[in-house]
Scaffold this active site. Structure first.
Site, short mmCIF file in Angstrom:
data_model
loop_
_atom_site.label_atom_id
_atom_site.label_comp_id
_atom_site.label_asym_id
_atom_site.label_seq_id
_atom_site.Cartn_x
_atom_site.Cartn_y
_atom_site.Cartn_z
N CYS A 133 0.68 -1.17 -0.06
CA CYS A 133 -0.06 0.04 0.01
C CYS A 133 0.73 1.16 0.11
O CYS A 133 1.25 1.75 0.99
CB CYS A 133 -0.96 -0.05 1.20
N CYS A 136 -0.61 4.20 2.30
CA CYS A 136 -0.32 4.01 3.51
C CYS A 136 1.22 4.31 4.11
O CYS A 136 1.19 4.78 5.01
CB CYS A 136 -0.85 2.34 4.03
N ASP A 137 2.12 3.63 3.43
CA ASP A 137 3.28 3.61 3.68
C ASP A 137 4.52 4.62 2.82
O ASP A 137 5.61 4.64 3.34
CB ASP A 137 3.84 1.93 3.57
#
Ligand code: FAD
Ligand code: NAP
Length: 313
Positions: A133, A136-137
């Protein structure tokens, strides 16, 4: 007794929720194990949802959907469904908290999940440098170099996203042509800080106690190359979430393809009366938000007809 149970709160499930409740079904519950919105909430940018122009993230696209459904009476339970079974005309919804609900009809919209690529170190370093992701990261690698593995739409779009945050992106693909849309391939090729590493199969992600330090790839000519990066993002496709249909005897509740997708007809009807499937979970799904939403609407309209006929007997 619910008129309809909707399993999954992605674009398919939410649209099914909108159409079932607006279409007059009462007592409709949508079960979602995480946040409503589905996989697209992980996408940094969506540019092919009709009528939505300009730069918009998947999260921004999906934020209004649950509220719109709730306005018409859709109930939402934040719980994982472990199994759906049927006896006579009644479906039982088995939930992870041990409780059960009963429903006259069911729409399965459980979507899909990122596939693991299968190289050494992938599991060991998952969450410690290996990610699926970028939204997200990606931020953790701001100003650093990262690797992206895959050659489909997801890999290329997420590589473009990461290229805006990171110093450099190595796009590692096992062939020299991409599955991704030509327009996206062209954007990637125009992006100066994306280096294409083609005909390269990832063999191992390596690292130390603090996390990933690099990825080793094997080139088609047999040579190996170590690419030293603290972050490796894998986008190598998706597997469908069909576990809820698996019965205690080891068979699926309805007909499935060998790949585990639900077989439906053009009206999203499965081989079991009153059971419908919509979105990425179904056979030959184009895996697009607009298609999942369309499926959800079709399944909902069919569920309304099915419940009406059931109650008129
Ligand atoms: P999903 O979105 O997968 O939603 C399923 C939901 O069901 C999830 O929220 C999940 O938590 C829930 N669920 C699963 N199992 C259970 C259970 N047992 N109990 C309770 N809840 C459960 N499509 C486009 O059209 N344009 C794009 O630009 C685009 N970009 C993408 C970028 C990325 C990074 C990804 C991953 C996908 C992208 N897609 C894009 C594809 C698109 O996201 C999917 O086709 C779409 O989300 C499918 O919707 P769905 O409702 O079928 O399933
Ligand atoms: P995908 O199209 O299946 O592509 C997966 C990629 O990963 C392929 O390039 C594949 O290589 C590679 N791969 C698979 N297994 C691998 C392994 N073990 N090691 C290394 N590489 C591996 O998956 P996706 O990109 O996630 O897309 C899924 C679906 O969602 C598609 O239908 C896509 O069109 C759709 N989607 C659409 C959009 C959009 O419309 N903008 C955005 C995202 C996703 P090969 O090519 O050699 O097989």
């Amino acid at each position: 007794m619910l008129d309809c149970a909707i399993i999954g709160g992605g674009p398919a499930g939410l649209t099914a929720g909108l159409y079932t409740t607006r279409g007059g079904l009462e007592n409709v519950v949508m079960y979602e194990k995480g946040m409503p919105g589905g996989q697209i909430t992980q996408s940094s940018e969506i540019e092919n949802y009709p009528g939505v122009t300009g730069e918009i993230s998947g999260m921004d696209l999906m934020i209004p959907w649950p509220e719109q459904c709730q306005k018409f009476g859709l109930k939402h339970e934040m719980v994982e469904v472990t199994r759906v079974s049927k006896e006579g005309d009644v479906f039982t919804i088995h939930k992870a908290d041990g409780s059960v609900d009963e429903a006259r009809s069911v729409i399965i919209g459980t979507g899909s999940r990122p596939r693991r690529a299968g190289f050494a170190g992938e599991d060991t370093f998952f969450g410690r440098g290996v990610s699926t992701c970028a939204t997200c990261d990606g931020f953790f690698y701001r100003g650093k170099e990262v690797a992206v593995i895959g050659g489909g739409d997801t890999a290329l779009e997420e590589a473009l996203y990461l290229a805006k945050i990171c110093k450099k992106v190595y796009l590692i693909h096992r062939r020299d042509t991409f599955r991704s849309a030509p327009n996206t391939v062209a954007r990637v090729k125009r992006t100066e800080n994306i280096e294409l590493v083609l005909n390269a199969v990832p063999e191992e992600v390596f690292g130390d106690a603090s996390g990933v330090t690099g990825v080793r790839v094997k080139m088609n000519d047999g040579a190996t190359r170590n690419i030293e990066v603290p972050g490796v993002f894998t986008f190598v496709g998706y597997d469908v979430n069909n576990q809820v249909l698996l019965q205690e005897d080891g068979n699926f509740l309805c007909d499935m393809t060998p790949a585990g997708e639900v077989v439906v007809d053009i009206s999203m009807r499965t081989s079991v009366a009153g059971l419908f499937a919509a979105g990425d979970i179904r056979i030959a799904a184009p895996k697009q938000v607009v298609c999942a939403a369309g499926d959800g609407a079709v399944a909902a309209l069919q569920a309304i007809t099915y419940v009406d006929e059931l109650l008129s007997h």
